[in-house]
Scaffold this active site. Structure first.
Site, mmCIF file in Angstrom:
data_model
loop_
_atom_site.group_PDB
_atom_site.id
_atom_site.type_symbol
_atom_site.label_atom_id
_atom_site.label_comp_id
_atom_site.label_asym_id
_atom_site.label_seq_id
_atom_site.Cartn_x
_atom_site.Cartn_y
_atom_site.Cartn_z
ATOM 1 N N CYS A 50 0.835 -1.193 0.000
ATOM 2 C CA CYS A 50 0.000 0.000 0.000
ATOM 3 C C CYS A 50 0.873 1.248 0.000
ATOM 4 O O CYS A 50 1.756 1.379 0.848
ATOM 5 C CB CYS A 50 -0.884 -0.009 1.249
ATOM 6 S SG CYS A 50 -2.052 1.343 1.251
ATOM 7 N N CYS A 52 -0.030 4.095 0.868
ATOM 8 C CA CYS A 52 -0.515 5.041 1.885
ATOM 9 C C CYS A 52 -0.241 4.554 3.300
ATOM 10 O O CYS A 52 -0.751 5.122 4.258
ATOM 11 C CB CYS A 52 -2.007 5.263 1.730
ATOM 12 S SG CYS A 52 -2.526 5.435 0.040
ATOM 13 N N CYS A 67 -1.630 -4.815 -1.281
ATOM 14 C CA CYS A 67 -2.967 -4.511 -1.799
ATOM 15 C C CYS A 67 -3.602 -5.729 -2.467
ATOM 16 O O CYS A 67 -2.947 -6.396 -3.254
ATOM 17 C CB CYS A 67 -2.870 -3.377 -2.814
ATOM 18 S SG CYS A 67 -4.481 -2.712 -3.283
ATOM 19 N N CYS A 69 -5.223 -4.789 1.030
ATOM 20 C CA CYS A 69 -4.703 -4.990 2.392
ATOM 21 C C CYS A 69 -5.749 -5.630 3.323
ATOM 22 O O CYS A 69 -6.930 -5.718 2.988
ATOM 23 C CB CYS A 69 -4.267 -3.647 2.970
ATOM 24 S SG CYS A 69 -5.633 -2.475 3.106
ATOM 25 N N CYS A 82 -11.401 2.685 0.940
ATOM 26 C CA CYS A 82 -10.201 2.248 1.650
ATOM 27 C C CYS A 82 -9.328 3.471 1.927
ATOM 28 O O CYS A 82 -9.561 4.545 1.375
ATOM 29 C CB CYS A 82 -9.458 1.170 0.860
ATOM 30 S SG CYS A 82 -8.627 1.758 -0.636
HETATM 31 S S1 SF4 Z 1 -6.936 -1.652 -0.504
HETATM 32 FE FE1 SF4 Z 1 -6.581 0.548 -0.469
HETATM 33 S S2 SF4 Z 1 -5.708 0.971 1.517
HETATM 34 FE FE2 SF4 Z 1 -5.539 -1.225 1.142
HETATM 35 S S3 SF4 Z 1 -3.558 -1.539 0.202
HETATM 36 FE FE3 SF4 Z 1 -4.983 -1.286 -1.450
HETATM 37 S S4 SF4 Z 1 -4.900 0.874 -1.899
HETATM 38 FE FE4 SF4 Z 1 -3.995 0.646 0.118
#
Ligand code: SF4
Length: 93
Positions: A50, A52, A67, A69, A82
């Site tokens: 991810c 972020c 991802c 996640c 998310c």
């Molecule tokens: S689902 Fe969203 S928060 Fe989770 S890893 Fe992927 S991009 Fe990041």
């Protein structure tokens, strides 16, 4: 990282969203920034971590933030998207 890598990441995210009944962020600027981050991590680190979230650096521990996640389902349920705003809950028709 090439444009093809980013498009491949987009295709994967799209397929996953479809399977789960989610939609991708409709803001193309935000969406492509996340896709780019995922593709970059895949290329540099070997997995689509991810973009972020902070990695610990331990691949075993960090598996939960590859991802999609561990947290995304709950985040989408509770916040509508998310953490990275990649996947969104589909609006009720
Ligand atoms: S689902 Fe969203 S928060 Fe989770 S890893 Fe992927 S991009 Fe990041």
């Amino acid at each position: 990282m090439t444009e093809e890598d980013i498009e491949a990441t987009r295709a994967e995210a799209k397929a996953y969203a479809k399977e789960k009944g989610y939609v991708l962020n409709v803001d193309e600027k935000q969406l492509s920034a996340v896709l780019r981050g995922l593709a970059r991590n895949k290329e540099r680190l070997g997995a689509a971590y991810c973009p972020c979230r902070l990695r610990s650096g331990d691949p075993e521990k960090d598996r939960i933030i590859v991802c999609p996640c561990l947290y995304h389902e709950q985040e989408i349920e509770e916040q509508g998207s998310c953490h990275c705003r990649l996947f969104f809950k589909k609006k009720a028709e």
